[in-house]
Write an enzyme that holds these catalytic residues in place. Structure first.
Site, PDB file in Angstrom:
ATOM      1  N   THR A  41      54.625  44.784 -52.198  1.00  0.00           N
ATOM      2  CA  THR A  41      53.446  44.020 -51.804  1.00  0.00           C
ATOM      3  C   THR A  41      52.957  44.537 -50.462  1.00  0.00           C
ATOM      4  OG1 THR A  41      54.080  42.064 -53.027  1.00  0.00           O
ATOM      5  CG2 THR A  41      52.702  41.707 -51.080  1.00  0.00           C
ATOM      6  N   HIS A  80      58.160  40.526 -63.565  1.00  0.00           N
ATOM      7  CA  HIS A  80      58.860  40.134 -62.333  1.00  0.00           C
ATOM      8  C   HIS A  80      59.677  38.859 -62.584  1.00  0.00           C
ATOM      9  CE1 HIS A  80      59.858  39.817 -58.239  1.00  0.00           C
ATOM     10  NE2 HIS A  80      58.691  40.059 -57.670  1.00  0.00           N
ATOM     11  N   TYR A  96      60.416  33.968 -57.591  1.00  0.00           N
ATOM     12  CA  TYR A  96      59.102  33.618 -58.149  1.00  0.00           C
ATOM     13  C   TYR A  96      59.280  32.881 -59.480  1.00  0.00           C
ATOM     14  CZ  TYR A  96      57.917  36.372 -54.171  1.00  0.00           C
ATOM     15  OH  TYR A  96      57.851  36.828 -52.877  1.00  0.00           O
TER      16      TYR A  96
END
Ligand SMILES: Cc1cc2nc3c(=O)[nH]c(=O)nc-3n(C[C@H](O)[C@H](O)[C@H](O)COP(=O)(O)O)c2cc1C
Length: 357
Positions: free
Chosen positions: A26, A176, A181
């Site tokens: 990211t 992911h 997450y």
């Protein structure tokens, strides 16, 4: 016979010219609506010597967006921008997969261009703070517990994002399921407090992640799909009170799907004393990519031992566009500049020097 890290690898239908993978990173260089900018095409194509580039985590919807300026793959402007990036990487002979992401509860509405829900398996707010351009560090938003129809909708959005990715030329997608997450929140024993078929037993906690991976595999073919896991990673407030039995169920279930690869990240915030790569190797027969603070020497030895098929580098790829060449020639590596990891613009993104300009 030992395997050379510079030798090619066929992971499902993804052809890697070497076993040095660019880890998903990211970098917060998209615009506020999650549209990647032209500098991203430059950044990724500078790194096209990698056996495989895995993009920055990329949202499947605005509900899946949590951080500032992270890219999505669900609006036409985002999709057009990604096509330019994929074409630029292919023009340099590289391979590129997109990491598909839903943040779940790791979110602030201040980081989104539109109102969208803040969701999680259960209404358990994440600890700690999250950066926003609007107000600096703020608390994470309070999530609501997903309804069954919402869970099914997210599964469909993952499959749609995967179809879009392949349609615009990505070589594969990576689901992911790591780092706290949404998928990892379902796997966890603390954020998932559900009492329906998506919570409680290990089979139930793994149900949604497996449904997502299966839906993505059905949409584009399992041989183009990787999955990232981080057993024992306590990042983002995740607890797994039964890591060995949880992954003892999840990883063989993933293995049965015939995926391109499993990507195992060694935790940096560690709730696990075993080496997750060793654990994964015993449970998963297909190709494994390992990541997490490997030096080039460690990586070459690990691939040579046959315990993993490839190694992903994160920070080293941020700072060294020509990382593969530097490893090959034993040249020193540039140091990454932490201050520009997530700042907008080209500085610290496309201006790290190559050995040969
Ligand atoms: C700036 C930064 C951004 C990251 N973003 C992601 C991401 O989007 N998705 C992900 O799965 N991991 C992400 N990670 C973790 C990396 O993929 C990698 O696993 C980690 O940096 C450890 O590898 P390294 O020691 O080679 O850097 C990020 C790490 C860093 C430093």
């Amino acid at each position: 016979m030992t395997t050379d890290i510079f030798s090619p690898l066929k992971a499902g239908t993804i052809d890697l010219k070497n076993r040095i993978v660019m880890a998903p990173l990211t970098r917060s260089r998209a615009d506020g609506a999650g549209v990647p900018q032209p500098i991203a095409a430059e950044y990724y194509s500078q790194r096209a010597d990698a056996g495989l580039i895995i993009t920055a985590a990329t949202q499947i919807s605005y509900e899946g967006m949590g951080y500032v300026r992270t890219p999505g793959i669900h609006t036409s402007a985002q999709i057009t921008a990604w096509k330019g990036i994929v074409d630029a990487v292919h023009a340099k002979g590289g391979r590129i997969s997109v990491q598909l992401w839903h943040v779940g509860r790791i979110a602030s509405h201040l980081n989104r261009p539109v109102d969208a829900g803040i969701v999680a398996p259960s209404a358990v707010k994440a600890p700690g703070k999250i950066f926003t351009d609007a107000n600096g560090m703020v608390d994470h938003d309070q999530p609501h517990a997903l309804e069954i129809n919402e869970i099914n909708g997210i599964t469909e959005q993952f499959a749609q994002a995967a179809k879009t990715a392949i349609a615009i030329g990505f070589d594969g997608v990576e689901v992911h399921s790591a780092n706290g997450y949404l998928l990892h929140q379902f796997l966890s024993s603390n954020v998932n407090q559900r009492s329906d078929q998506y919570g409680g037993s290990i089979e139930n906690r793994a149900r949604f992640p497996l449904e997502v991976v299966k839906a993505v595999a059905d949409a584009i073919g399992a041989s183009k799909v990787g999955v990232r896991v981080s057993p024992g990673h306590t990042f983002n407030g995740i607890e797994e009170n039964d890591i060995t039995s949880l992954y003892g169920y999840y990883l063989p279930a993933l293995d049965k799907l015939g995926l391109a690869y499993l990507h195992v990240m060694r935790p940096t915030a560690n709730g696990f004393t075993e080496d997750p790569v060793t654990m994964a190797r015993a449970l998963y027969k297909g190709a494994i990519v390992a990541a997490g603070n490997y030096t080039p020497e460690d990586a070459a030895a690990l691939v040579a031992s046959g315990r993993v098929d490839a190694v992903a580098f994160g920070r080293a790829f941020i700072a060294n566009p020509d990382l593969v060449e530097r490893i090959r020639s034993g040249a020193p590596l540039n140091e990454p500049e932490v201050a520009t990891f997530y700042t907008p613009g080209p500085k610290g993104y496309i201006d790290y020097p190559r050995l040969v300009a």
